[in-house]
Scaffold this motif. Sequence first.
Motif, PDB file in Angstrom:
ATOM      1  N   ALA A 182       1.074  -1.334   0.039  1.00 46.33           N
ATOM      2  CA  ALA A 182      -0.225  -0.063   0.031  1.00 46.33           C
ATOM      3  C   ALA A 182       1.073   1.260   0.050  1.00 46.33           C
ATOM      4  CB  ALA A 182      -1.389   0.035   1.435  1.00 46.33           C
ATOM      5  N   SER A 183       1.994   1.068   0.388  1.00 46.00           N
ATOM      6  CA  SER A 183       2.787   2.358   0.586  1.00 46.00           C
ATOM      7  C   SER A 183       4.065   2.615  -0.511  1.00 46.00           C
ATOM      8  CB  SER A 183       3.435   2.516   2.111  1.00 46.00           C
ATOM      9  OG  SER A 183       5.001   1.495   1.721  1.00 46.00           O
ATOM     10  N   ARG A 184       4.143   1.752  -1.461  1.00 49.14           N
ATOM     11  CA  ARG A 184       4.215   1.880  -2.521  1.00 49.14           C
ATOM     12  C   ARG A 184       3.835   3.011  -3.741  1.00 49.14           C
ATOM     13  NH1 ARG A 184       4.132  -2.794  -5.292  1.00 49.14           N
ATOM     14  NH2 ARG A 184       2.524  -1.971  -6.798  1.00 49.14           N
ATOM     15  N   GLU A 185       4.910   3.936  -4.009  1.00 49.89           N
ATOM     16  CA  GLU A 185       4.841   5.280  -4.855  1.00 49.89           C
ATOM     17  C   GLU A 185       4.260   4.450  -6.006  1.00 49.89           C
ATOM     18  OE1 GLU A 185       5.045   8.230  -2.919  1.00 49.89           O
ATOM     19  OE2 GLU A 185       4.468   7.324  -1.559  1.00 49.89           O
ATOM     20  N   GLY A 186       4.327   6.203  -6.017  1.00 55.89           N
ATOM     21  CA  GLY A 186       3.685   6.055  -8.341  1.00 55.89           C
ATOM     22  C   GLY A 186       2.807   5.352  -8.394  1.00 55.89           C
ATOM     23  N   LYS A 187       3.056   4.622  -9.877  1.00 55.62           N
ATOM     24  CA  LYS A 187       1.564   4.662 -10.686  1.00 55.62           C
ATOM     25  C   LYS A 187       0.460   3.473  -9.856  1.00 55.62           C
ATOM     26  CE  LYS A 187       2.132   3.333 -14.927  1.00 55.62           C
ATOM     27  NZ  LYS A 187       2.380   3.727 -16.197  1.00 55.62           N
ATOM     28  N   PRO A 188      -0.613   3.035  -9.841  1.00 56.23           N
ATOM     29  CA  PRO A 188      -0.641   1.458  -9.328  1.00 56.23           C
ATOM     30  C   PRO A 188      -0.691   0.634 -10.148  1.00 56.23           C
ATOM     31  CG  PRO A 188      -2.734   2.853 -10.811  1.00 56.23           C
ATOM     32  CD  PRO A 188      -1.767   3.669 -10.493  1.00 56.23           C
ATOM     33  N   LYS A 245      -0.607  -2.871 -12.157  1.00 59.28           N
ATOM     34  CA  LYS A 245      -1.981  -4.022 -12.619  1.00 59.28           C
ATOM     35  C   LYS A 245      -3.250  -4.985 -11.616  1.00 59.28           C
ATOM     36  CE  LYS A 245      -2.227  -6.501 -17.143  1.00 59.28           C
ATOM     37  NZ  LYS A 245      -1.466  -7.604 -18.673  1.00 59.28           N
ATOM     38  N   ARG A 246      -2.411  -5.575 -10.875  1.00 57.59           N
ATOM     39  CA  ARG A 246      -2.980  -5.830  -9.529  1.00 57.59           C
ATOM     40  C   ARG A 246      -4.098  -4.834  -9.059  1.00 57.59           C
ATOM     41  NH1 ARG A 246       0.636  -9.222  -6.007  1.00 57.59           N
ATOM     42  NH2 ARG A 246      -1.288  -8.344  -4.460  1.00 57.59           N
ATOM     43  N   ASP A 247      -3.058  -4.017  -8.900  1.00 51.90           N
ATOM     44  CA  ASP A 247      -3.814  -2.996  -8.137  1.00 51.90           C
ATOM     45  C   ASP A 247      -5.042  -1.628  -8.155  1.00 51.90           C
ATOM     46  OD1 ASP A 247      -2.467  -2.687  -6.049  1.00 51.90           O
ATOM     47  OD2 ASP A 247      -0.862  -0.894  -6.583  1.00 51.90           O
ATOM     48  N   ARG A 248      -4.535  -1.886  -9.734  1.00 47.89           N
ATOM     49  CA  ARG A 248      -6.164  -1.253 -11.355  1.00 47.89           C
ATOM     50  C   ARG A 248      -6.912  -2.377 -11.068  1.00 47.89           C
ATOM     51  NH1 ARG A 248      -1.987   0.481 -14.237  1.00 47.89           N
ATOM     52  NH2 ARG A 248      -2.501  -1.551 -15.697  1.00 47.89           N
ATOM     53  N   ARG A 249      -7.056  -4.318 -11.004  1.00 43.31           N
ATOM     54  CA  ARG A 249      -7.884  -4.750 -11.189  1.00 43.31           C
ATOM     55  C   ARG A 249      -8.918  -4.788  -9.676  1.00 43.31           C
ATOM     56  NH1 ARG A 249      -4.724  -8.402 -14.347  1.00 43.31           N
ATOM     57  NH2 ARG A 249      -3.871  -9.403 -11.383  1.00 43.31           N
ATOM     58  N   GLU A 250      -7.956  -4.307  -8.623  1.00 44.61           N
ATOM     59  CA  GLU A 250      -8.684  -4.426  -7.255  1.00 44.61           C
ATOM     60  C   GLU A 250      -8.825  -3.504  -6.985  1.00 44.61           C
ATOM     61  OE1 GLU A 250      -9.098  -5.868  -3.834  1.00 44.61           O
ATOM     62  OE2 GLU A 250      -8.587  -7.249  -5.222  1.00 44.61           O
ATOM     63  N   ILE A 251      -8.977  -1.700  -7.160  1.00 45.04           N
ATOM     64  CA  ILE A 251      -9.199  -0.814  -7.696  1.00 45.04           C
ATOM     65  C   ILE A 251     -10.837  -0.979  -8.572  1.00 45.04           C
ATOM     66  CG2 ILE A 251      -9.511   1.811  -8.251  1.00 45.04           C
ATOM     67  CD1 ILE A 251      -6.584   1.283  -7.589  1.00 45.04           C
TER      68      ILE A 251
END
Length: 129
Positions: free
Chosen positions: A108-114, A116-122
């Motif tokens: 969660a604390s990673r900087e920058g763009k989400p 692919k996995r983050d985007r699917r989750e979103i």
Amino acid sequence: MGKMTRVRMDKWLWAARFFKTRTLAARACELGRIESNGQQAKPSREVRAGDLLQVKNDSGEFQVEVLVLSEMRRPAAVAQTLYRETEASQELRLKLAEDRKAMPHFEASREGKPSKRDRREIARIRGRA
């Protein structure tokens, strides 16, 4: 194809798939992320069979013994035959990977763009809303 005796460090690291491009491999050398037999390695340094390399890349830190010289990039399965990772190195990497899994807030604390996995989750969360 004759037996190769000389390969540049940046080419070998790229051929062994430690880096996506030769430029990235060269940059890692310049930033001091590559050591050969305990000494910082320049991109132009020659790699020889039997060299012990310390390689830091995006997936972690590797200590490998060079087995085969190559300047051709091949599929991952073939690339892995160019070197042997030391047991200590494997254990350390697995341990670090476990530690990362044990820290869920790390992602969660990673900087920058989400990713692919983050985007699917979103998208999934938005879809439910």
